[in-house]
Design an enzyme around this catalytic site. Sequence first.
Site, mmCIF file in Angstrom:
data_model
loop_
_atom_site.group_PDB
_atom_site.id
_atom_site.type_symbol
_atom_site.label_atom_id
_atom_site.label_comp_id
_atom_site.label_asym_id
_atom_site.label_seq_id
_atom_site.Cartn_x
_atom_site.Cartn_y
_atom_site.Cartn_z
ATOM 1 N N LEU A 107 0.817 -1.208 0.000
ATOM 2 C CA LEU A 107 0.000 0.000 0.000
ATOM 3 C C LEU A 107 0.849 1.256 0.000
ATOM 4 O O LEU A 107 0.442 2.292 -0.546
ATOM 5 C CB LEU A 107 -0.922 -0.011 1.222
ATOM 6 N N ASP A 108 2.027 1.200 0.607
ATOM 7 C CA ASP A 108 2.895 2.365 0.661
ATOM 8 C C ASP A 108 3.378 2.742 -0.734
ATOM 9 O O ASP A 108 3.259 3.890 -1.166
ATOM 10 C CB ASP A 108 4.094 2.058 1.572
ATOM 11 N N ASP A 109 3.957 1.785 -1.455
ATOM 12 C CA ASP A 109 4.413 2.069 -2.816
ATOM 13 C C ASP A 109 3.258 2.483 -3.711
ATOM 14 O O ASP A 109 3.376 3.430 -4.497
ATOM 15 C CB ASP A 109 5.112 0.839 -3.399
ATOM 16 N N SER A 111 0.380 3.938 -3.047
ATOM 17 C CA SER A 111 -0.124 5.290 -2.811
ATOM 18 C C SER A 111 0.868 6.341 -3.292
ATOM 19 O O SER A 111 0.482 7.353 -3.900
ATOM 20 C CB SER A 111 -0.437 5.481 -1.322
ATOM 21 N N HIS A 150 -0.218 7.771 4.129
ATOM 22 C CA HIS A 150 0.107 7.873 2.704
ATOM 23 C C HIS A 150 -1.092 7.524 1.830
ATOM 24 O O HIS A 150 -1.311 8.143 0.782
ATOM 25 C CB HIS A 150 1.298 6.971 2.376
#
Length: 662
Positions: free
Chosen positions: A403-405, A407, A480
């Site tokens: 989810l970090d990458d 977003s 993020h």
Amino acid sequence: MTTTADDAAREKSPLPAGETGISFARPPSDGTEEAARRAVLRATDHLLARQHTGGWWEENFGTDVSYDAHDLFLRHLLGVLDERVAVASGRWIRSQRSADGSWPLVFDGAGHLGTTVQAYVALRLAGHRPDEEHMLRSAARVRELGGVAAAPLEARMWLAMLGLWSWDDLPEVPPEIIALPKWAPLNIYSFGFVMRQALVSLSIISAHRFVRPVPFGIDELSAPSDGTDAALRTPAPVFGWEGLFRRANTALRAYRRVTPRPVRRTATRAGARWLVERQETDGSFGACTPITTWVVIALHLQGYSTDHPVLQAAFGFLDDCASWPADGVRKLQTVHGPVWDTCLSVTALRDAGLPAGHPALVKATDWLLTRQTDRPGDWAVRRPRLAPGGWSFQFHNQNYPDLDDTSEVVLALLRVDHPEPARVDGAVRRAARWCLGMQSANGGWGAFDADNTSSLPSKLPFFDFGEYCADQPTADVTAHVVEMLAALGMERDPATRRAVRRLLGQQEDSGAWSGRWGVNHVFGTGSVLQALAAAGTPGDHPAVRRAVAWLTSVQNEDGGWGEDWESYADPEHLGRGSSTPSQTAWALLGLLAAGEHDSDAVRAGVRRLTDRQTDAGTWEEPQFTGVLVPRAVACRYGYYRHVFPLMALARYAHRPGPEDVR
């Protein structure tokens, strides 16, 4: 270890004459803003010059030397250890040793027992004699830290395979765990993805009790009480999780002795099939070297020869992750991170004012679009009807987008003027749909899974990672995703509002938020403040004011911010540590989002960054400000020192005018 950074402020060279097309809407208000603009232009030229011809950006991702040691252990265990590789790896490992003879988890950190034990044994494999001065000092330091018996479980697992520790003094990891249904407690999907692949591999290795002895002993690493794992020899407590799992471990040992061979053979075969199904196109497992190493051993024990295509591809990945920074020196990169480096670089360059249609940004977008995942991974166990659409950290990782990458990639794509907008819009829609579908029931987002919140894996003796065995939703990842949803005009969407409520509820009494993937509260607080601002939370909201007050209270006298890795274990270190470029930038980004552009704290932080910029246009940062597993595995992102200071200075330098204030 010493830093090469020049901490002295120095006169900067004239503004670069690059043709970036960057302009500022109004004259600088003072010398601080003028210096920030000069720094932005230099940093932009520096970053543009570092783009790969394929469109991406990437710099070395570093951890401690444990994984270099594991690489040597693997090659010994499979009988393929090359003397040249051993000697060159040994030189690298030795070069990272602290003056007291130990090896730390982080730059200039305290000696870590598990890392030191593994580094010492690796040096023995590389031909270093125990009577050499540096080895004597390291052995003495191991004894001072408690000896081998006090080392973390992972280190003792490796020693058992090398014939230097007894399998009887390690917890049982039954391979039959692979057969537990997905709804059962402690099934493999109740572990986070990294722990999941390691668990399946360890269960196979444990079933075989594999030993390929090294031609030496390590008695010199034994403290007076060494010889067995004392914790396993003392009676189990009557109450509590420790007692429960200690008794379960005793039962599993008895089960091992009576398990029908066909049952165990079926379980290990099922585990091997599960692992092989998750091999990436680059040959890796989990797209990183530590997991690939464990899996290769497990598959070899299941009959895969070293010339089998699966293992050949895996070794190809490991070799690709090795670099030779000097003649006769070899170090291993834990993971490649081009997606993360690229999307952050795009955002930093757009913050700087690089035109949205600049060829470098279009080229980066073209490359990022090829990296979007198009098939389900392990995340689909909890979300079987959700269509794929995420991005991963690495070049090749279809199984574990995060989810970090995802977003941050979307935030970058939204700011590029691409000649094929429909193509970009389709990718963004797929990503947004996937992110929304991955929201956990509590309103937050974890990194790789939805609702991976069981506390049971943290109680097992298989790992030393505590609550980080699962993939709990965290403030930084949630922030993020919220920022991304707001950029898509979804700040009033029920999913976004639920996430904002979650973030507000996670604020600590100090006013800060903890950071899971960056060190630590400076990272978490900076991230959440940006998300709250994007989602429409006013700057005078009590939570925002408390966070601003906390950030201001932990600012160093030199104007910067820093937080020591030890803050994950010791509250005395929260928000405290030597100033670093990335952590200073995180704090500034949060304060700027909260409307603190003209505050003394922001101006001092900006001056810190402009004073410490190198003539090349970047910043020096040997410190580890990234995290893989809090308290266990720190990391250094090579690009953090480039992109985050550029973001912060750019957002300061492009001062909003009255017409920009909502």
